[in-house]
Design an enzyme around this catalytic site. Structure first.
Site, mmCIF file in Angstrom:
data_model
loop_
_atom_site.group_PDB
_atom_site.id
_atom_site.type_symbol
_atom_site.label_atom_id
_atom_site.label_comp_id
_atom_site.label_asym_id
_atom_site.label_seq_id
_atom_site.Cartn_x
_atom_site.Cartn_y
_atom_site.Cartn_z
ATOM 1 N N ASP A 46 0.840 -1.197 0.000
ATOM 2 C CA ASP A 46 0.000 0.000 0.000
ATOM 3 C C ASP A 46 0.878 1.251 0.000
ATOM 4 O OD1 ASP A 46 -2.602 1.410 0.478
ATOM 5 O OD2 ASP A 46 -1.631 1.920 2.377
ATOM 6 N N GLU A 56 1.846 -0.471 -5.046
ATOM 7 C CA GLU A 56 0.893 0.575 -5.396
ATOM 8 C C GLU A 56 1.754 1.825 -5.543
ATOM 9 O OE1 GLU A 56 -3.325 2.425 -3.813
ATOM 10 O OE2 GLU A 56 -1.731 2.111 -2.354
#
Length: 719
Positions: A360, A396
């Site tokens: 993330d 990401e």
């Protein structure tokens, strides 16, 4: 101010455990078969107390000062301790917020290396190191004991007998990712026992596991499973931090995901997925923790050593750098923080045997003082680590900080979420002008961004939808987000969705609109699963699940966020179509080449690896690419193209993809290819029932239906 005295005066236990010096490694609480070693990093602490609790974590039994301090590690050994022991820490040191120090021994702290947590966080003013409501807020010092309100760590026995079958080790070129929420995928499944729903055991219940296995994906990517915290403001609105991007313990599974209350349930889940030849990829959050900014609670790292664990403002260390958008940012440049994160990754990759990670806001993990640096210690560590370098690593590639958008900027060895693929395919099928040049790049694994330094097509993780945004059904049913249930006046979530409702907002009984939406879902799924690169499918999109137009269901632990397994006729049809797409992807290697197709003619082999065709069957010319109204494109993948670095012809089938985003039928002349006799139509999104290849002669006109995607195989003559 010095944090002393007060906590010691409140000791309640009568026990007197034996303690010896122990060792400074491994960090955390480690049972060696005889006793338990405790080791905790803190560069600025003056004293560390180990606090022991009863099995419920509610009664504090004893406080033991860790007797040794070696190279910034506080350590001790309890020769009489065993697995099941519940504990926490109180750490002493200066309370000087303006200098970045926030030690407060009145606050019980979670071990950053805790392997299991006991109890839930209960919000209370006692959780905060300062006194809420006092002048200058966080500069004050709160003396209330937080132990009754904070989860505790539990010592575990790591023993587990893994089955004899091996991990899948699916090659990247064959990887298809299925992104799912561990809780939401089983909460409404009628064949999952109620007591197992929302847990690791529920995910691998026979019916659900059978669905995933027969779908044709290779890898299950789970939203965060590390222990996380529900934000107080969400609980006050009867909501929760459903997605789990609020970690507090990087080694512990989230307690609510363990139906048995035992860590081995997670291992059993992994073993069963591996037995079904499915990989396990974890979505991990190492960019921040649940402690928030200077006004957040003191739960773990803030009270252990705030200036070491977090990035603070250089000139005002009272405040936090907030590249994560959540209040704080872990300092990955600090060697002990870097060690904690890589230790965590290795733990999940070895002890838990997971197959990869999706990071993330991964740009933060490579962010130095001057911005993102692909030679950041963390990225280098992953690349050279003997464990991590063999796992699937997915970034990401963006964050909220300056220069945070880094798609294509990660080093070799990493794959990346490709939002350019998402936006291009959404815009193209919606009928936006001028999309053909971008479409061509995205269909061939975005070589303009990834074809460098020996990176492979699989570096581009393609997706149309993900947990963050609309579901596939909502993408073709809503033009505006409908996040009212989140309690933020519909101000949260993305506004740039590139969606279309085709004549009615939300659900409708209008049959032509429903048919158009269903065909557009087939087009989007076909584009995703027949393109070069690594496809990622959002769980439930295979049969058209809806969130009622909510494109930010992060707080919806209810029927909005859970998958509904009661399928309509449309859902059953879409599921069959998705399975067929995945079957075709497996059957035709040219749809998943491990080498970029770049449109270059190989004179020695007399082959053009990919050709871009206009409706007359001829190659696209510059003015064709520049035409903003052009919405039809043929993509010819020649199976004779060189498959590896060796100069030899390939032996794969040649395939042709036809795209038409016009509303109306377009006459498309099927191309002639040397040695080809017929084109067999394998798939037509306008005719999903088509199951056998219809034969069509080269150089003949084919009526390409409006809003359709077709796949053909070239049938060659006998040599």
């Amino acid at each position: 101010m010095s944090a002393t005295g007060k906590a010691s005066a409140n000791q309640s236990g009568q026990r007197k455990s034996r303690v010896t010096e122990g060792r400074r490694f491994p960090l955390g609480a480690t049972w060696d078969g005889l006793g338990v070693n405790f080791a905790l990093f803190s560069a600025h602490a003056t004293r560390v107390e180990l606090c022991l609790f009863d099995s419920t974590g509610e009664v504090e039994l004893e406080r033991i000062t860790l007797p040794e301090h070696t190279n910034e590690i506080w350590h001790g050994y309890l020769p009489d301790a065993h697995p099941g022991l519940v504990y926490g820490y109180r750490v002493y040191g200066p309370y000087e917020p303006e200098a970045g120090h926030r030690f407060n021994p009145n606050k019980l702290l979670i071990d950053p290396y805790a392997k299991q947590l006991v109890g839930q966080l209960r919000w209370s003013p006692a959780l905060f190191g300062y006194t809420i409501g006092s002048p200058d807020a966080d500069l004050s010092f709160d003396e209330r004991d937080s132990a009754p309100f904070v989860p505790k760590a539990k010592v575990i026995d790591p023993a587990f007998t893994w089955p004899e079958h091996n991990r899948p080790h699916t090659p990247w070129a064959d990887t298809v990712i299925y992104e799912a929420h561990l809780r939401g995928i089983s909460m409404r499944h009628p064949e999952v026992p109620e007591e197992l729903r929302g847990t690791c055991a529920g995910l691998v219940s026979p019916a659900l596991l059978q669905h995933i296995r027969t779908l044709g994906v290779s890898s299950v990517e789970l939203l965060p499973t590390h222990a996380f915290v529900d934000d107080q403001h969400l609980l006050e609105r009867d909501l929760s931090n459903y997605w789990g991007y609020n970690s507090i313990a990087f080694f512990a599974p989230h307690p609510a995901y363990l139906a048995s209350g035992k860590v081995n349930e997670f291992k059993e889940m992994v073993a069963r997925l591996h037995e079904a030849n499915l990989e396990v990829i974890l979505d991990v959050v190492y960019n921040h923790t649940a402690e928030g900014n200077e006004l957040g609670p003191t739960l773990s790292m803030r009270g252990i050593d705030n200036t070491s664990y977090y990035r603070l403002m250089p000139d005002e260390p009272r405040y936090y750098i907030n590249d994560s958008g959540t209040g704080n940012t872990l300092d990955m440049a600090h060697p002990c923080v870097l060690q904690m994160v890589t230790d965590s990754l290795r733990y999940w990759g070895t002890e838990m045997q997971v197959d990869g990670f999706r990071f993330d806001l991964a740009t933060i993990l490579g962010r130095a003082v001057d911005g993102f640096d692909e030679r950041h210690a963390f990225l280098v560590s992953c690349r050279q680590d003997p464990v991590l370098s063999h796992l699937k690593l997915i970034a990401e590639p963006w964050d909220c900080g300056p220069g945070g958008y880094q798609v294509g900027g990660f080093p070799p060895g990493w794959s990346e979420w490709n939002d350019r693929f998402r936006d291009t395919l959404r815009a193209y099928w919606r009928g936006d002008d001028g999309q053909l040049p971008e479409l061509a790049r995205r269909l061939t694994a975005s070589g303009d961004m990834f074809n460098q330094r020996g990176r492979r097509p699989y570096a581009s993780v393609n997706f149309i939808t993900s947990h963050d945004g609309y579901t596939l059904r909502d993408l073709v049913s809503y033009e505006d987000k409908h996040n009212e249930a989140n309690g933020e006046d519909n101000q949260d979530g993305h506004d740039h969705n590139l969606s279309c409702n085709y004549g009615a907002e939300g659900e409708t009984d209008d049959q032509p609109i429903r048919e158009t939406r269903l065909q557009q879902m087939r087009n989007l799924l076909g584009s995703l699963l027949l393109s070069q690169g690594t496809p990622m499918l959002l769980a439930g999109d295979e049969f058209g699940r809806t969130q009622g137009g909510n494109n930010n269901a992060y707080c919806q632990d209810n029927e909005i966020g859970w998958i509904d397994w009661q399928l309509s006729d449309e859902g059953v049809s879409l599921l069959a179509f998705t399975r067929r797409l995945l079957s075709l992807r497996r059957a035709y290697p040219m749809l998943r080449r491990g080498r970029f197709l770049v449109g270059e003619y190989n004179e020695e082999l007399d082959v053009l690896d990919v050709a871009w065709l206009r409706p007359d069957g001829e190659p696209m010319q510059p003015d064709n690419w520049d035409d903003p109204n052009a919405r039809t494109l043929g993509v010819l993948f020649d199976g004779r193209a060189q498959p590896t670095g060796l100069p030899r012809s390939g032996e794969d089938a040649t395939v042709l993809l036809l795209f038409n985003a016009h509303d109306e039928t377009v006459d498309f002349y099927l191309p002639e290819v040397a040695g080809g006799q017929e084109w067999a139509c394998l798939l037509d999104t306008a005719r999903p029932e088509l199951s056998h290849g219809e034969a069509h002669a080269p150089a003949t006109m084919f009526p390409l239906p409006g809003r359709s995607l077709l796949l053909f195989e070239l049938l060659r003559g006998q040599s």
